[in-house]
Design a protein around this motif. Structure first.
Motif, PDB file in Angstrom:
ATOM      1  N   GLU A  46      27.048 124.838  13.876  1.00  0.00           N
ATOM      2  CA  GLU A  46      28.445 124.491  13.620  1.00  0.00           C
ATOM      3  C   GLU A  46      28.755 123.165  14.292  1.00  0.00           C
ATOM      4  O   GLU A  46      28.161 122.832  15.325  1.00  0.00           O
ATOM      5  N   PRO A  47      29.654 122.414  13.663  1.00  0.00           N
ATOM      6  CA  PRO A  47      29.927 121.075  14.197  1.00  0.00           C
ATOM      7  C   PRO A  47      30.590 121.132  15.561  1.00  0.00           C
ATOM      8  O   PRO A  47      31.305 122.077  15.872  1.00  0.00           O
TER       9      PRO A  47
ATOM     10  N   ILE B  45      20.990 111.059  10.478  1.00  0.00           N
ATOM     11  CA  ILE B  45      20.156 111.679  11.512  1.00  0.00           C
ATOM     12  C   ILE B  45      19.903 110.627  12.597  1.00  0.00           C
ATOM     13  O   ILE B  45      19.741 109.447  12.298  1.00  0.00           O
ATOM     14  N   ASN B  46      19.884 111.114  13.822  1.00  0.00           N
ATOM     15  CA  ASN B  46      19.693 110.195  14.965  1.00  0.00           C
ATOM     16  C   ASN B  46      20.658 109.018  14.871  1.00  0.00           C
ATOM     17  O   ASN B  46      20.256 107.864  14.827  1.00  0.00           O
TER      18      ASN B  46
ATOM     19  N   GLU C 111      25.222 118.672  17.260  1.00  0.00           N
ATOM     20  CA  GLU C 111      24.392 118.212  18.383  1.00  0.00           C
ATOM     21  C   GLU C 111      22.935 118.090  17.959  1.00  0.00           C
ATOM     22  O   GLU C 111      22.243 117.148  18.318  1.00  0.00           O
ATOM     23  N   GLU C 112      22.516 119.079  17.140  1.00  0.00           N
ATOM     24  CA  GLU C 112      21.102 119.104  16.778  1.00  0.00           C
ATOM     25  C   GLU C 112      20.735 117.793  16.082  1.00  0.00           C
ATOM     26  O   GLU C 112      21.396 117.385  15.127  1.00  0.00           O
ATOM     27  N   ASN C 113      19.708 117.118  16.567  1.00  0.00           N
ATOM     28  CA  ASN C 113      19.282 115.822  16.011  1.00  0.00           C
ATOM     29  C   ASN C 113      20.363 114.765  16.061  1.00  0.00           C
ATOM     30  O   ASN C 113      20.262 113.743  15.389  1.00  0.00           O
ATOM     31  N   ASP C 114      21.424 115.024  16.799  1.00  0.00           N
ATOM     32  CA  ASP C 114      22.528 114.055  16.847  1.00  0.00           C
ATOM     33  C   ASP C 114      22.860 113.642  15.418  1.00  0.00           C
ATOM     34  O   ASP C 114      22.910 112.478  15.056  1.00  0.00           O
ATOM     35  N   SER C 115      23.072 114.676  14.586  1.00  0.00           N
ATOM     36  CA  SER C 115      23.247 114.378  13.155  1.00  0.00           C
ATOM     37  C   SER C 115      24.695 114.626  12.754  1.00  0.00           C
ATOM     38  O   SER C 115      25.470 115.226  13.499  1.00  0.00           O
ATOM     39  N   ALA C 116      25.006 114.153  11.546  1.00  0.00           N
ATOM     40  CA  ALA C 116      26.367 114.348  11.037  1.00  0.00           C
ATOM     41  C   ALA C 116      26.304 114.441   9.522  1.00  0.00           C
ATOM     42  O   ALA C 116      25.459 113.791   8.881  1.00  0.00           O
ATOM     43  N   TRP C 117      27.150 115.251   8.948  1.00  0.00           N
ATOM     44  CA  TRP C 117      27.278 115.353   7.494  1.00  0.00           C
ATOM     45  C   TRP C 117      28.566 114.644   7.088  1.00  0.00           C
ATOM     46  O   TRP C 117      29.596 114.790   7.754  1.00  0.00           O
ATOM     47  N   PHE C 118      28.456 113.860   6.011  1.00  0.00           N
ATOM     48  CA  PHE C 118      29.626 113.133   5.531  1.00  0.00           C
ATOM     49  C   PHE C 118      29.923 113.605   4.105  1.00  0.00           C
ATOM     50  O   PHE C 118      29.003 113.683   3.273  1.00  0.00           O
ATOM     51  N   ASP C 119      31.174 113.934   3.836  1.00  0.00           N
ATOM     52  CA  ASP C 119      31.574 114.350   2.486  1.00  0.00           C
ATOM     53  C   ASP C 119      32.061 113.133   1.710  1.00  0.00           C
ATOM     54  O   ASP C 119      32.838 112.335   2.223  1.00  0.00           O
ATOM     55  N   ASN C 120      31.580 113.034   0.437  1.00  0.00           N
ATOM     56  CA  ASN C 120      31.951 111.902  -0.434  1.00  0.00           C
ATOM     57  C   ASN C 120      31.802 110.573   0.295  1.00  0.00           C
ATOM     58  O   ASN C 120      32.750 109.816   0.406  1.00  0.00           O
TER      59      ASN C 120
END
Lengths: 194, 164
Positions: free
Chosen positions: A41-42, A105-106, A73-82
């Protein structure tokens, strides 16, 4: 009797005060929030995000706009919508990547776009615009590589059309490898009648 | 035919790399090129395009197979282990075990240069190759249904006709 009560009274008072302090302290302490956020979870959510990265000379080289950004936190990653990712590395043609969701990622060293994605490399003095449409695309702004193993269609200007299965585009070197089942169509420009 | 060159050029292959800096594409594996009536098959093909849009290609095969309908309607078939094609000059150069057949005429040689504009070809042999050029030209059969040649006209009538 008096001496007994005068000796007991301070002890009773101390005990009472101790109980009072413990009671107040317990009441004041919020119940322990055991960490119920799951690993997937974010830990940060931003709406209508607008992210810009700068190189060591302070020049912006990457901009990412998205309806929503969720950081993990995992992989210092983020998901972006559109998302709409713009790469403006100095000295290179601008590259735009548009899709429905992308994972960085990273901290943006690498991007993963599982859904249909359109990568557009702007024209420069010598070359026409190149548009690559595919899915499951990986993109590394530095050193400017994009690749996928899924079907892909690439168009360069009005004359050159190509499709295949799997590609690797080197934006810096301006090369495009189509990995298999390649079909290209070159439409000669109509000869100007003399 | 010469009109083929204005038509879209389609290339299919197992894999391909394209270098936009040099405007060069390299196709590898089961390469099939089609443009109008022209078909070319090879194992490898390199296509380059100059600023004027002119195309230059070369390829290797076991052998390279080329087929195209000439302007006079006859089919031209050609084979070689290597070929070079220059759209600007219209020359197709077949190298190494080269063979061209048009209609029933055939040419064998080490190097055959075929001019797609004029339909002419020149065959040469080199010391290292088979050393011989072999040309077979089959005269066209006279058409049996054609009427017999008319007797020569009498001089008096020739001069008059020339005067009119």
């Amino acid at each position: 009797m008096n001496s007994l009560s005068s000796r007991l009274l301070p002890v009773v008072l101390i005990i009472f005060l101790a109980l009072l302090v413990w009671g107040l302290n317990t009441a004041a302490t919020l119940p322990a929030l055991n960490d119920t956020r799951l690993a997937n979870e974010p830990n940060l959510i931003a709406e209508h995000s607008h992210t810009v990265r700068f190189n060591d000379k302070g020049q912006p080289y990457q901009r990412l706009d998205a309806d929503k950004a969720s950081h993990y936190e995992e992989n210092d990653s983020a998901w972006f919508d559109n998302p709409h990712l713009v790469s403006t590395i100095p000295g290179q043609p601008r590259v735009d990547l548009v899709t429905t969701r992308v994972q960085s990622i990273n901290r943006g060293d690498k991007f993963w776009a599982p859904d249909p994605v359109t990568v557009t490399r702007q024209p420069d003095e010598k070359h026409a615009e190149m548009i690559v449409k595919g899915t499951q695309v990986w993109y590394q702004p530095k050193p400017g590589l994009a690749w996928s193993d899924a079907p892909v269609v690439a168009d360069m200007g009005n004359n050159y059309h190509a499709n295949g299965v799997g590609f690797q585009a080197d934006i810096t070197d301006q090369t495009l490898l189509l990995k298999s089942r390649v079909s290209t169509l070159y439409v000669p420009a109509p000869r100007s009648s003399k | 035919s010469t009109a083929d060159r204005e038509k879209p050029l389609k290339v299919e292959a197992d894999s391909a790399t394209y270098d936009q800096k040099t405007n060069t594409g390299v196709y590898t594996g089961n390469v099939i090129v089609t443009q109008g009536s022209m078909t070319l098959r090879s194992d490898k093909l390199t296509v380059h395009q100059d600023a004027d849009g002119m195309q230059y290609s070369q390829g290797d095969g076991r052998p390279v197979k080329f087929r195209q309908q000439a302007d006079d309607g006859e089919w031209v078939d050609a084979e070689a282990l290597h070929y070079d094609y220059n759209q600007k000059t219209g020359f197709l150069v077949l190298t190494n075990k080269a063979w061209v057949r048009k209609g029933q005429n055939e040419v064998f040689g080490d190097v055959i240069t075929y001019n797609l504009n004029t339909d002419q070809y020149a065959a040469t042999s080199n010391k290292t190759g088979a050393g011989r050029v072999n040309v077979t030209i089959v005269p066209k059969k006279k058409d049996a249904s054609a009427p017999a040649a008319k007797p020569a006209a009498t001089p008096a009538s020739d001069t008059t006709s020339e005067k009119q």
